[in-house]
Motif scaffolding. Structure first.
Motif, short mmCIF file in Angstrom:
data_model
loop_
_atom_site.label_atom_id
_atom_site.label_comp_id
_atom_site.label_asym_id
_atom_site.label_seq_id
_atom_site.Cartn_x
_atom_site.Cartn_y
_atom_site.Cartn_z
N ASN A 126 -21.98 14.61 35.36
CA ASN A 126 -21.83 15.69 34.39
C ASN A 126 -20.71 16.63 34.85
O ASN A 126 -20.94 17.78 35.22
N VAL A 127 -19.49 16.10 34.85
CA VAL A 127 -18.33 16.86 35.34
C VAL A 127 -18.00 17.99 34.36
O VAL A 127 -17.91 17.77 33.16
N LYS A 128 -17.81 19.19 34.90
CA LYS A 128 -17.52 20.36 34.08
C LYS A 128 -16.04 20.71 34.04
O LYS A 128 -15.58 21.36 33.10
N MET A 129 -15.29 20.27 35.06
CA MET A 129 -13.88 20.66 35.11
C MET A 129 -13.14 19.73 36.06
O MET A 129 -13.68 19.30 37.08
N ILE A 130 -11.88 19.38 35.69
CA ILE A 130 -11.03 18.51 36.48
C ILE A 130 -9.72 19.22 36.77
O ILE A 130 -9.14 19.86 35.89
N THR A 131 -9.24 19.09 38.00
CA THR A 131 -7.89 19.53 38.35
C THR A 131 -7.17 18.36 38.99
O THR A 131 -7.66 17.75 39.94
N SER A 132 -5.98 18.04 38.47
CA SER A 132 -5.17 16.95 39.00
C SER A 132 -3.88 17.55 39.55
O SER A 132 -3.14 18.23 38.84
N LEU A 133 -3.62 17.29 40.83
CA LEU A 133 -2.51 17.92 41.54
C LEU A 133 -1.29 17.02 41.53
O LEU A 133 -1.30 15.92 42.07
N HIS A 134 -0.21 17.52 40.92
CA HIS A 134 1.04 16.78 40.78
C HIS A 134 2.19 17.63 41.31
O HIS A 134 1.98 18.72 41.84
N SER A 135 3.41 17.14 41.12
CA SER A 135 4.59 17.98 41.38
C SER A 135 5.68 17.61 40.38
O SER A 135 5.92 16.45 40.09
N TRP A 136 6.33 18.65 39.87
CA TRP A 136 7.41 18.52 38.89
C TRP A 136 8.01 19.91 38.76
O TRP A 136 8.26 20.57 39.76
N GLU A 137 8.16 20.40 37.53
CA GLU A 137 8.55 21.80 37.32
C GLU A 137 7.28 22.65 37.40
O GLU A 137 6.23 22.24 36.91
N PRO A 138 7.37 23.83 38.02
CA PRO A 138 6.17 24.65 38.19
C PRO A 138 5.46 24.92 36.86
O PRO A 138 6.04 25.48 35.94
N MET A 139 4.20 24.52 36.78
CA MET A 139 3.47 24.67 35.53
C MET A 139 1.98 24.44 35.76
O MET A 139 1.59 23.60 36.56
N ILE A 140 1.18 25.19 35.03
CA ILE A 140 -0.26 24.95 34.94
C ILE A 140 -0.51 24.43 33.54
O ILE A 140 -0.56 25.19 32.57
N ASN A 141 -0.62 23.12 33.40
CA ASN A 141 -0.81 22.49 32.10
C ASN A 141 -2.31 22.38 31.81
O ASN A 141 -3.05 21.80 32.61
N VAL A 142 -2.75 22.93 30.70
CA VAL A 142 -4.18 22.95 30.38
C VAL A 142 -4.47 22.07 29.17
O VAL A 142 -3.75 22.08 28.19
N ASN A 143 -5.53 21.30 29.30
CA ASN A 143 -6.07 20.52 28.19
C ASN A 143 -7.57 20.76 28.17
O ASN A 143 -8.25 20.55 29.17
N PRO A 145 -10.85 23.57 27.31
CA PRO A 145 -11.10 25.00 27.52
C PRO A 145 -11.11 25.41 28.99
O PRO A 145 -12.17 25.50 29.63
N CYS A 146 -9.94 25.64 29.55
CA CYS A 146 -9.87 26.03 30.98
C CYS A 146 -8.81 27.11 31.23
O CYS A 146 -8.17 27.12 32.29
N LEU A 147 -8.65 28.01 30.29
CA LEU A 147 -7.64 29.06 30.47
C LEU A 147 -8.03 30.04 31.58
O LEU A 147 -7.15 30.57 32.27
N GLU A 148 -9.32 30.28 31.77
CA GLU A 148 -9.74 31.20 32.85
C GLU A 148 -9.34 30.65 34.22
O GLU A 148 -8.82 31.39 35.07
N GLU A 149 -9.58 29.36 34.42
CA GLU A 149 -9.21 28.74 35.68
C GLU A 149 -7.69 28.73 35.86
O GLU A 149 -7.17 28.99 36.94
N ALA A 150 -6.99 28.43 34.78
CA ALA A 150 -5.53 28.39 34.83
C ALA A 150 -4.96 29.77 35.12
O ALA A 150 -3.96 29.91 35.85
N GLN A 151 -5.60 30.81 34.58
CA GLN A 151 -5.06 32.15 34.75
C GLN A 151 -5.10 32.59 36.20
O GLN A 151 -4.15 33.23 36.70
N VAL A 152 -6.16 32.27 36.93
CA VAL A 152 -6.22 32.67 38.33
C VAL A 152 -5.16 31.93 39.14
O VAL A 152 -4.54 32.49 40.05
#
Length: 220
Positions: A126-143, A145-152
């Motif tokens: 029952n996964v509630k949230m996923i973060t996948s760590l990449h590298s490219w141009e600096p960006m927090i790409n959200v897909n 409902p995870c804007l709160e996590e992205a904002q921090v």
């Protein structure tokens, strides 16, 4: 913390997951989806080092630092079959066409054992949230409902938050989990070629703060 088999590579190598269990919401962090992006792998290992010293979050966290282990060994974006794992997931818009060989989606959706293990994990937990760590141009790409996590993450790193990475990504984790399953998914694009010491100093603290948000947001 316990170590267990998360998946296997196309060469049959074990992909290890590190499981921190503390009676809380299920969180997944992946590093090394693309084997030529050492920044994300470094951030994942740096995070693991800190968490092994002190894990005090009310979370069930699974951390996979080297998801595309064959690609990391070969220093290639793709796995040993020449497939981009982030174009191989069974999304509704999956296509056999690739803009370049680097984006090869494979012969069919979910053809690769690495992704078979990932999807099995997501279906069984029952996964509630996923973060996948990449590298490219600096960006927090959200897909999803995870804007709160992205904002921090953005507050600490100064990285922009964007719901669109700027080009089509059929077969990607963001599309599969975030858009189609509404499972909060962050694709964390660290600055490419960033000094690896700086990666640890900047992005590990950001990830630790993100976990605090997850703990508060998804707590039962």
């Amino acid at each position: 913390m316990k170590t267990s088999l998360f998946s296997t590579t196309s060469r049959g190598l074990p992909i290890l997951g590190y499981f921190f269990e503390n009676k809380g919401p299920e969180i997944l962090i992946l590093g090394g989806v693309h084997g030529d992006e050492p920044e994300g792998v470094t951030a994942a290992w740096g995070l693991l080092k800190i968490l092994m010293q002190n894990f005090n979050y009310k979370l069930n966290l699974t951390l996979v630092p080297e998801f595309n282990l064959d690609g990391i060994i070969d220093k290639t974006r793709m796995n040993a079959n020449g497939v981009d794992l982030n174009r191989n997931l069974p999304t509704k818009d999956w296509s056999p066409e690739a803009k370049t060989v680097r984006y090869n989606p494979g012969p069919k959706p979910l053809s690769e054992p690495e992704n078979q293990g990932l999807v099995q994990f997501l279906q069984s937990r029952n996964v509630k949230m996923i973060t996948s760590l990449h590298s490219w141009e600096p960006m927090i790409n959200v897909n999803g409902p995870c804007l709160e996590e992205a904002q921090v993450l953005s507050n600490i790193t100064g990285y922009k938050i964007d719901t669109d990475i700027g080009y089509p990504t059929p077969g990607s984790l963001g599309t599969y989990a975030g858009l189609e399953k509404n499972l909060p998914t962050i694709t964390y694009e660290i600055q490419r070629d960033m000094n690896l010491k700086e990666v640890v100093e900047t992005h590990v603290p950001a990830l630790l703060e993100m976990l605090k948000v997850c703990e508060a947001k998804y707590a039962p």
